[in-house]
Design a protein around this motif. Structure first.
Motif, short mmCIF file in Angstrom:
data_model
loop_
_atom_site.label_atom_id
_atom_site.label_comp_id
_atom_site.label_asym_id
_atom_site.label_seq_id
_atom_site.Cartn_x
_atom_site.Cartn_y
_atom_site.Cartn_z
N GLY A 72 0.95 -1.13 -0.08
CA GLY A 72 0.04 -0.11 0.06
C GLY A 72 0.75 1.36 -0.12
N ALA A 73 1.70 1.30 0.62
CA ALA A 73 2.80 2.48 1.03
C ALA A 73 3.42 2.57 -0.37
N CYS A 74 3.80 1.46 -1.01
CA CYS A 74 4.62 1.70 -2.21
C CYS A 74 3.67 2.36 -3.62
N PHE A 75 2.35 2.18 -3.50
CA PHE A 75 1.45 2.76 -4.49
C PHE A 75 0.44 3.80 -4.16
N GLY A 76 0.58 4.32 -2.94
CA GLY A 76 0.21 5.34 -2.36
C GLY A 76 -1.51 5.29 -2.73
N VAL A 77 -2.06 6.21 -3.52
CA VAL A 77 -3.75 6.14 -3.57
C VAL A 77 -4.25 5.28 -4.62
N VAL A 78 -3.23 4.31 -5.12
CA VAL A 78 -3.89 3.53 -5.97
C VAL A 78 -4.25 2.13 -5.25
N PRO A 79 -5.71 1.78 -5.38
CA PRO A 79 -6.16 0.55 -4.87
C PRO A 79 -5.30 -0.75 -4.84
N LYS A 80 -5.33 -1.55 -3.92
CA LYS A 80 -4.65 -2.70 -4.43
C LYS A 80 -5.24 -3.62 -5.13
N VAL A 110 2.08 6.99 -7.15
CA VAL A 110 3.35 7.73 -6.43
C VAL A 110 3.26 7.03 -4.87
N PRO A 111 4.34 6.90 -4.86
CA PRO A 111 4.60 6.14 -3.14
C PRO A 111 4.18 7.03 -2.08
N SER A 112 3.49 6.51 -0.95
CA SER A 112 3.03 7.46 0.14
C SER A 112 4.10 7.94 0.74
N TYR A 113 5.51 7.51 0.51
CA TYR A 113 6.84 8.06 1.11
C TYR A 113 6.99 9.12 0.58
N ASP A 114 6.49 9.58 -0.69
CA ASP A 114 6.85 11.08 -1.37
C ASP A 114 6.16 12.31 -0.61
N THR A 115 7.16 13.23 -0.19
CA THR A 115 6.63 14.48 0.79
C THR A 115 5.83 15.22 -0.32
N GLU A 116 6.16 15.28 -1.53
CA GLU A 116 5.51 16.41 -2.23
C GLU A 116 4.91 15.53 -3.41
N PRO A 117 3.88 14.71 -3.37
CA PRO A 117 3.20 14.06 -4.37
C PRO A 117 2.75 14.81 -5.85
N GLU A 122 16.65 1.07 -8.80
CA GLU A 122 17.30 0.73 -7.69
C GLU A 122 16.54 -0.43 -6.72
N HIS A 123 15.30 -0.12 -6.74
CA HIS A 123 14.36 -0.93 -5.85
C HIS A 123 13.57 -2.13 -6.35
N ALA A 180 16.48 5.60 -8.51
CA ALA A 180 16.68 5.83 -6.95
C ALA A 180 15.20 6.01 -6.45
N ASP A 181 14.55 6.81 -5.82
CA ASP A 181 13.20 7.09 -5.54
C ASP A 181 12.18 7.96 -6.30
N PHE A 182 12.88 8.53 -7.36
CA PHE A 182 12.05 9.43 -8.19
C PHE A 182 11.08 8.48 -8.82
N ILE A 183 11.53 7.50 -9.86
CA ILE A 183 10.38 6.51 -10.20
C ILE A 183 10.93 5.22 -9.78
N PRO A 184 10.54 4.51 -8.84
CA PRO A 184 11.24 3.54 -8.02
C PRO A 184 11.01 1.96 -8.55
N THR A 185 9.99 1.90 -9.47
CA THR A 185 10.09 0.69 -9.97
C THR A 185 9.18 1.05 -11.65
N ALA A 186 9.30 -0.01 -12.25
CA ALA A 186 8.89 -0.11 -13.86
C ALA A 186 7.31 0.13 -13.55
N LEU A 187 6.56 -0.41 -12.48
CA LEU A 187 5.21 0.03 -12.48
C LEU A 187 4.83 1.36 -11.97
N HIS A 188 5.79 2.17 -11.85
CA HIS A 188 5.20 3.54 -11.43
C HIS A 188 5.27 4.37 -12.40
N MET A 189 5.00 4.18 -13.68
CA MET A 189 4.98 5.19 -14.66
C MET A 189 3.72 5.86 -14.62
N PRO A 190 2.54 5.27 -14.58
CA PRO A 190 1.08 6.41 -14.57
C PRO A 190 1.39 7.46 -13.48
#
Ligand SMILES: [Zn+2]
Length: 283
Positions: A19-27, A222-229, A253-254, A208-218
């Motif tokens: 959940g943290a990895c994908f932020g507002v995107v539903p599981k 955006v991960p919940s970890y990001d401070t300024e989504p 990296e991740h 790095a943590d800019f676009i952390p995985t290949a699934l984070h293109m849309p």
């Protein structure tokens, strides 16, 4: 002149909450693409990159390191035998050979391997005795005067030894070495330094943590970890268009399953195209 050599340096394998990895995107949506375990955790890694650029041997990020024990390691589900120093040794690299440690930022999973306990166990020492240690000035300020949100990601034992050593330098946006330039992105954290590496006529971007995985293109993934989504989305949109138009190779990296990818324009926006090991894209 382009005489770079690249070495992939696996530092650790661990797990993060899906959940943290994908932020507002539903599981119900992200889990179709990446199945979590019974605890809703996803397997991730700290895949660092070593770049030989002329006379310089530049290590980009250093993973978590071995200072934390017990509950902390359990909480991260750290597993496997890979360590930063073992992975360097497999390539015949001695820690004393490293001339530069380029930290994208100073969250514990990106800089912990730069500092270890000394042999007496009563203090800390830098792992790479001959290196200059780099991060952006903005990130250093974030790390040493952390906000409430990020405080738990910055460990004093990673930062103070660097400050005390006199070997800390600040990266600027722009050229870092003959074949590496750095750009500053600030959606994940203030002053994240993202390296763009010229290699065999291609551009490899250490994500790095800019676009952390290949699934984070849309854009909204955006991960919940990001401070300024909202800033992440703006930065990501601009970067992905440039990456698609210029055939940049994105190096993750991740992302434990996808080491690198190209991106391409699709009807839905820019998405990962060809995905695989970095070697596939540069040989
Ligand atoms: Zn981070």
């Amino acid at each position: 002149m382009n005489n770079t050599e690249l070495y992939i340096i696996m530092a650790e394998h661990f797990k993060l909450d899906g959940g943290a990895c994908f932020g507002v995107v539903p599981k119900s949506i992200w889990s179709k693409l990446w199945q979590p375990d019974e605890n809703n955790m996803l397997p991730v890694c700290n895949r660092c990159l070593l770049v030989r650029d002329g006379e310089r041997l530049i290590l980009i990020d250093t993973g978590i390191g071995d200072k934390q024990t017990g509950k902390f390691r359990e909480y991260l589900y750290l597993s496997g035998d890979d360590t930063l120093l073992d992975s360097l040794q497999k390539h015949g690299i001695d820690p004393a050979d490293i001339t530069d440690v380029l930290h994208t930022h100073l969250h514990f999973d990106h800089c912990g391997g730069s500092v270890r306990y000394n042999t007496g166990g009563d203090g800390f020492e830098l792992v790479f005795p001959n290196a200059t240690y780099w991060c952006s000035k903005t990130q250093w300020e974030r790390a040493t005067q952390p906000n409430v949100r990020e405080g738990a990601s910055y460990f004093k034992e990673n930062l103070q030894p660097m400050a005390d050593s006199g070997k800390l330098r600040f990266i600027e946006d722009g050229n870092f070495s003959p074949n590496i330039s750095v750009r500053i992105y600030s959606g994940h954290t203030g002053g994240q330094a993202i390296p763009f590496i010229s290699h065999q006529g291609k551009t490899i971007v250490f994500m790095a943590d800019f676009i952390p995985t290949a699934l984070h293109m849309p854009l909204a993934w955006v991960p919940s970890y990001d401070t300024e989504p909202l800033i992440t989305m703006q930065e990501k949109g601009d970067f992905l268009k440039e990456a698609a138009d210029n055939q940049y190779i994105l190096f993750f990296e991740h992302d434990s399953e996808r080491e690198a990818c190209l991106v391409e324009h699709t009807e839905k926006g820019i998405r990962a195209g060809k995905t695989g090991m970095l070697q596939m894209f540069i040989s």
